[in-house]
Write a protein that holds these residues in place. Structure first.
Motif, short mmCIF file in Angstrom:
data_model
loop_
_atom_site.label_atom_id
_atom_site.label_comp_id
_atom_site.label_asym_id
_atom_site.label_seq_id
_atom_site.Cartn_x
_atom_site.Cartn_y
_atom_site.Cartn_z
N ALA A 255 0.84 -1.20 0.00
CA ALA A 255 0.00 0.00 0.00
C ALA A 255 0.87 1.25 0.00
CB ALA A 255 -0.92 0.00 1.21
N ALA A 256 0.44 2.26 -0.75
CA ALA A 256 1.16 3.53 -0.82
C ALA A 256 0.16 4.66 -0.70
CB ALA A 256 1.94 3.65 -2.13
N VAL B 220 -3.65 17.59 3.82
CA VAL B 220 -2.92 17.69 5.08
C VAL B 220 -2.50 16.28 5.52
CG1 VAL B 220 -3.02 18.43 7.49
CG2 VAL B 220 -4.25 19.73 5.73
N GLU B 221 -1.19 16.06 5.54
CA GLU B 221 -0.63 14.77 5.95
C GLU B 221 -1.34 13.59 5.28
OE1 GLU B 221 -1.01 15.23 10.27
OE2 GLU B 221 1.16 15.52 10.34
N PRO B 222 -1.35 13.55 3.96
CA PRO B 222 -2.05 12.47 3.26
C PRO B 222 -1.53 11.09 3.62
CG PRO B 222 -0.62 13.66 1.75
CD PRO B 222 -0.66 14.46 3.01
N GLU B 223 -0.26 11.00 4.00
CA GLU B 223 0.29 9.69 4.37
C GLU B 223 -0.38 9.12 5.61
OE1 GLU B 223 2.56 12.93 6.38
OE2 GLU B 223 1.94 12.53 4.32
N LYS B 224 -1.07 9.97 6.39
CA LYS B 224 -1.80 9.49 7.56
C LYS B 224 -3.27 9.18 7.25
CE LYS B 224 1.09 11.97 10.91
NZ LYS B 224 1.11 12.95 12.04
N HIS B 225 -3.67 9.40 6.01
CA HIS B 225 -5.07 9.17 5.60
C HIS B 225 -5.10 8.35 4.32
CE1 HIS B 225 -6.39 12.17 8.55
NE2 HIS B 225 -5.35 12.87 8.15
N PRO B 226 -4.56 7.15 4.35
CA PRO B 226 -4.48 6.35 3.12
C PRO B 226 -5.78 5.65 2.80
CG PRO B 226 -3.61 5.09 4.94
CD PRO B 226 -4.00 6.44 5.52
N ALA B 227 -5.82 5.06 1.63
CA ALA B 227 -6.91 4.15 1.31
C ALA B 227 -6.75 2.87 2.15
CB ALA B 227 -6.89 3.81 -0.17
N ARG B 228 -7.84 2.13 2.26
CA ARG B 228 -7.81 0.85 2.97
C ARG B 228 -7.97 -0.26 1.95
NH1 ARG B 228 -12.02 0.24 7.71
NH2 ARG B 228 -13.48 0.43 5.95
N TRP B 229 -7.18 -1.31 2.11
CA TRP B 229 -7.18 -2.45 1.19
C TRP B 229 -7.46 -3.72 1.97
CZ3 TRP B 229 -6.80 -0.86 -3.75
CH2 TRP B 229 -6.22 0.41 -3.97
N LYS B 230 -8.32 -4.57 1.41
CA LYS B 230 -8.65 -5.83 2.08
C LYS B 230 -9.07 -6.85 1.03
CE LYS B 230 -13.35 -4.15 3.03
NZ LYS B 230 -14.36 -3.85 4.09
N VAL B 231 -9.13 -8.11 1.46
CA VAL B 231 -9.56 -9.19 0.58
C VAL B 231 -10.74 -9.89 1.23
CG1 VAL B 231 -8.89 -11.35 -0.54
CG2 VAL B 231 -7.20 -9.52 -0.26
N GLU B 232 -11.82 -10.04 0.46
CA GLU B 232 -13.02 -10.73 0.93
C GLU B 232 -13.53 -11.64 -0.18
OE1 GLU B 232 -15.92 -7.88 2.15
OE2 GLU B 232 -14.81 -7.24 3.95
N GLY C 70 -7.21 8.98 -0.48
CA GLY C 70 -7.01 7.90 -1.43
C GLY C 70 -5.62 7.31 -1.34
N GLY C 71 -5.30 6.44 -2.29
CA GLY C 71 -4.00 5.80 -2.28
C GLY C 71 -3.90 4.73 -3.33
N TYR C 72 -2.81 3.98 -3.28
CA TYR C 72 -2.49 2.99 -4.30
C TYR C 72 -2.11 1.67 -3.64
CZ TYR C 72 -1.98 7.30 -6.99
OH TYR C 72 -2.20 8.52 -7.58
N LEU C 73 -2.32 0.62 -4.40
CA LEU C 73 -1.78 -0.69 -4.07
C LEU C 73 -0.84 -1.04 -5.20
CD1 LEU C 73 -2.14 -2.81 -1.79
CD2 LEU C 73 -3.58 -4.09 -3.39
N VAL C 74 0.46 -1.12 -4.88
CA VAL C 74 1.52 -1.19 -5.88
C VAL C 74 2.12 -2.59 -5.91
CG1 VAL C 74 3.67 -0.14 -6.68
CG2 VAL C 74 2.01 1.24 -5.39
#
Length: 292
Positions: free
Chosen positions: A23-24, A51-63, A79-83
């Protein structure tokens, strides 16, 4: 990577975990190689800086075999990325996707591992969104899209499908300039004929060349093709782009921020983006890179 299928594809997602991915956060760099930072651009336009986007990332999970990306809390994230851990040169990537309405997402290719530059295949499943076109993250923010879509509503105002975006009321209208950057651009009506509302849709991406020709298909329909070596767009310099990206890069899935015009903030809902059956086939290096 293992589990090679008869057609040469190998899985990038094991269906049970985030193994092979990292996650990024959604942080910004320069507008284009050697150019000003995006945050300086925000300042000039009077836009609110994250403001401090690194502290507000997207959430990633598998279901249940599905990879899900979402905001950590609706209305709060950037938002964010899964790399992907692995980088690729020439390849074909195939996946199935099922974005909520509205959801602003996409698939990045030739992405840098630790910075935001790369070519993005758009999956902007939201008002005035483009699906299957392209955007340049940190690459002069070029937009090369064949069409834009909106949502069709029933009598009660509930979304029931996609329709063509109306240029007269569009918040991000398609222009001839955006279409002309493509060497191939599908018709919106042909796209609407194959898109499956509230269901799974297959996205295929082909990336070939040091400065790649990128081609997209949705459910077997060719959508768009872009030659990044000859692309003409303000501040876009193919040599400078190659200097940053090289001829290999990572795959990244995106969850966008909560855009006041297009996304969750406008509709009052928290959107998810879902992916499954993510698989890739590496192609021989070179301008041909395999069969068309």
């Amino acid at each position: 990577m293992s589990d090679v299928s008869n057609d040469g594809f190998v899985p990038l997602f094991d269906g049970v975990s985030l193994a092979g991915w990292r996650a990024a956060p959604r942080v910004y760099g320069s507008v284009y190689p050697g150019g000003p930072s995006v945050l300086e651009h925000f300042n000039r336009l009077g836009l609110e800086r994250p403001v401090e986007p690194e502290k507000h990332p997207a959430r990633w999970k598998v279901e249940d075999g599905v990879l899900i990306g979402e905001q950590d809390a609706p209305g709060s994230g950037y938002g964010g990325y899964l790399v992907s851990d692995q980088a690729f040169g020439d390849f074909e990537l195939v996946l199935e996707m099922r974005p909520d309405w509205p959801a602003d997402t996409g698939v990045m290719i030739r992405r840098q591992r630790d910075s935001w530059e790369g070519f993005q295949v758009l999956v902007d499943h939201r008002p005035s969104g483009g699906i299957g076109g392209f955007f340049g993250n940190g690459l002069a923010s070029f937009s090369a899209v064949p069409f834009a879509i909106d949502v069709a509503l029933d009598d009660a105002g509930r979304p029931i499908g996609l329709k063509a975006d109306d240029p007269a009321t569009s918040m991000e209208p398609i222009t001839q300039e955006k279409r002309s950057r493509l060497s191939y651009a599908a018709d919106v009506d042909d796209f609407l004929d194959v898109w499956r509302w509230d269901d799974w849709n297959e996205l295929r991406i082909r990336c070939v060349g040091a400065m790649p020709v990128i081609t997209t298909w949705i459910n077997g329909l060719k959508i768009a093709e872009l030659d990044t070596a000859t692309l003409q767009s303000p501040d876009y310099d193919a040599d400078a782009v190659y200097g940053v990206l090289g001829d290999r890069g990572h795959i990244a899935l995106e969850v966008h921020d909560n855009d006041e015009m297009f996304g969750e903030a406008r509709w009052g809902v928290g959107a998810q983006c879902r992916w499954r059956n993510i698989r890739i086939k590496e192609l021989p290096a070179g301008p041909g890179g395999g069969s068309q």
